[in-house]
Design a protein around this motif. Structure first.
Motif: not given
Length: 656
Positions: A592-598
């Protein structure tokens, strides 16, 4: 039928004739009157003496009628009887057949109006024949004369009636022909009225459907103005849609700050800067970019820094796209700290949309994506910032010749582009043209580097997810639940709360999923979290609550480490630099590659995307080829690098 004996006083020369044959000029004889009505189907014949019959025959032989009527007492044929019954003529008119008649075939004349015309033409001939009959016949009794006079009156009245009917019928025909015009126009008007009514019902039905689907007519007008529905989309209804490519080339790309010595480490991936330049150089028709902000030049810090050279090169390549005939579309968060780059790009022909996410959802546009020619894409953590190319540790994925996925990512960008219009609002339901082509339940099945796999795109927040789109939070939770052996996570911020809410609130959704995976399923969980001066102090407390689960007697396999990017004391210091900005997760099955902090804000209010790839079925036979395998090696490399510190030393890196 027997004939009566001749009575005295009657002339022998008088022939036996029906009363209709006698002429009105013969008077002087008296005879009993016949009944007044002659319109029955049978009339009683008037008997004459035999002597009269013989005398009449002698006189009539020279002018004998070639087609005499049948003798009295003989039965007529059934056809003639039916003709008499149907015609409705009087007995006097039927009796005229004994006189010389024109050669008319009555069986052929079927139309009543034609019969009337025949009567008009035959009447003068019958009147010419009457004087001859007068010369042949002798005087009869006075009663017969009276009877003949009455019969002739009936005949003449019938002729006049027949003549009067003909003009009346002609007038009726002409009136019908004249009335045919208005009737035809009335029918046409009726047909047109029905057609217009059906068209009105169709339009009304469409309006009602749209109001049901989209809430209010204003949304329709807005979507049309935002070019969500363009004329270019209509030809696909009748033209064959171009098949998307199933053979995709995937490359993992990184940005490594100069302060990190990764040159001797493996694997060594291409830089994000080189990937961006390759995409721009090869662009032919369109480039679509969604970003948090644009600061590709160092004008935002008002200093000349040598490391900004790569960002400036990317900016110059973007600025030249419109002059090359390539459409440049940009969706960026609003407000911007600096609009120097976007204003200049717009001045050179770029279509720049400022998305006020704070007004729409209460968050920001934090997405980082590229779509080039709807064939190539980039998804990763790198902002459109010169520091993201040289001063910040970033990671992303580039897929070449992957039009299936590129078209799906284009739909996410189209939503941002729509919301960048002045006065935009989020509709209750996005149009079908923006529906997702991939999701958790319906992933795309493609070949990535000659290896089969399933992949889909996720998006956040849910308000920006079109039909069929998997939310970013759902993608993360499903990936954690799917893990069987390990879950490795590398993000800049990890906070199980709503960080930017006022007041803040606890949000343990992802935190609970990790605890469940480690303590119930015994899945190894590792978290590599960034530590720099902008880190929130509360984050380390939450991380410590996870780490203590590994202590006795629980022994949950959870580990937490901090990644620190050294700065080497630049003077003056570069703001918002020297940090591990990665946002990815890898398990034994999925990457999984995303653009958001958790934290809650990024999944419920802030716009972001994620790329989910599952190549678990092909992992065993293709060592080092799948995205999951490459991402696992990147994590292990960072986890074991000298730039990692234990969680207990968070106070050192956060104060620098």
């Amino acid at each position: 039928m027997r004939r009566k004996e001749p009575t005295s006083g009657r002339s022998r020369d008088t022939p036996v004739r029906r009363s209709s044959r006698l002429q009105p000029d013969r008077v002087g004889e008296q005879v009993s009157r016949e009944p007044q009505s002659f319109r029955g189907s049978h009339v009683t014949d008037i008997l004459s003496p035999r002597e009269s019959i013989r005398a009449h025959r002698k006189q009539a032989e020279p002018a004998k009628d070639p087609s005499p009527s049948p003798p009295r007492g003989s039965s007529q044929s059934s056809e003639e009887a039916e003709a008499h019954e149907e015609s409705g003529q009087t007995v006097l008119e039927r009796d005229t057949t004994l006189l010389p008649q024109p050669n008319i075939e009555w069986e052929v004349v079927k139309d009543k109006r034609a019969r009337l015309q025949v009567l008009e033409t035959s009447q003068p001939r019958s009147t010419k024949a009457r004087p001859q009959m007068e010369r042949r016949t002798t005087a009869s009794s006075q009663g017969r004369v009276e009877n003949e006079t009455f019969a002739l009156g009936q005949q003449s009245r019938a002729g006049i009636t027949a003549r009067s009917k003909a003009p009346t019928m002609k007038k009726a025909d002409s009136s019908k022909s004249q009335a045919g015009g208005p009737q035809k126009w009335a029918k046409r008007l009726l047909y047109r009225s029905v057609l217009y009514f059906l068209l009105f019902l169709l339009i009304l039905g469409f309006v009602c459907w749209f109001a049901w689907e989209h809430g209010n007519p204003g949304s329709f007008l807005g979507l049309v103005g935002y070019e969500a529905w363009r004329w270019s989309s209509f030809p696909k209804l009748w033209n064959a849609v171009e098949e998307c490519s199933s053979q995709c080339s995937l490359v993992l790309v990184e940005s490594i700050p100069s302060t990190l010595d990764y040159e001797t480490l493996t694997p060594h991936h291409p830089s994000i800067y080189q990937a961006w330049m390759d995409l721009l150089d090869g662009a032919n028709s369109s480039v679509e970019i969604a970003a948090f902000y644009f600061t590709l030049r160092d004008s935002d810090v008002h200093v000349e820094d040598p490391s900004s050279k790569q960002g400036k090169a990317v900016f110059e390549s973007l600025r030249s796209l419109p002059s090359r005939g390539v459409k440049l579309s940009i969706a960026v968060n609003s407000p911007q700290f600096s609009q120097y780059d976007t204003d200049e790009l717009a001045h050179h022909g770029a279509d720049v949309r400022y998305v006020d996410m704070k007004n729409l959802t209460g968050g920001i546009l934090h997405t980082k994506l590229w779509v080039v020619d709807q064939k190539h894409i980039f998804v990763g953590s790198a902002n459109m910032d010169w520091r993201s190319l040289t001063q910040v540790k970033e990671l992303g994925a580039v897929l070449y010749n992957c039009s299936c996925l590129a078209r799906d990512l284009h739909r996410i960008f189209a939503i941002y582009h729509i919301l960048g219009k002045d006065g935009a609002s989020i509709p209750p339901k996005w149009p079908a043209d923006l529906a997702a082509k991939s999701g958790l339940t319906h992933p795309l099945k493609l070949q990535l580097n000659d290896t089969g796999g399933q992949l889909y795109l996720s998006s956040s927040p849910p308000a920006l997810c079109s039909s069929g789109r998997t939310s970013d939070l759902t993608a993360i939770l499903s990936t954690i639940e799917d893990a069987e052996d390990f879950v490795y996570i590398a993000v800049m911020d990890y906070e199980p709360q709503c960080t930017f809410c006022k007041p803040k609130r606890f949000w343990p959704v992802i935190d609970d999923a990790l605890r469940t995976a480690a303590c119930e399923r015994r899945v190894k969980v590792r978290l590599l979290i960034s530590c720099w001066k902008h880190s929130h102090p509360a984050m380390f407390v939450f991380l410590d609550s996870l780490r203590v689960l590994s202590y006795e007697p629980l022994h949950c396999p959870i580990e937490v480490k901090l990644f620190v990017v050294p700065s080497e004391g630049e003077q003056p210091p570069i703001p918002y630099a020297h940090v591990n900005h990665n946002k990815y997760m890898v398990t034994d099955r999925i990457a999984y590659i995303g653009t958001s902090n958790w934290s809650e804000d990024y999944f419920t209010r802030t716009a972001g995307v994620g790329l989910v790839v599952n190549q678990s079925e092909a992992s065993a036979g293709t060592p080092g080829q799948t995205l999951r395998q490459q991402l696992e090696k990147v994590f292990i490399q960072d986890w074991d690098s000298p730039y990692v510190q234990p969680l207990s030393k968070h106070w050192e890196c956060s104060r620098k």
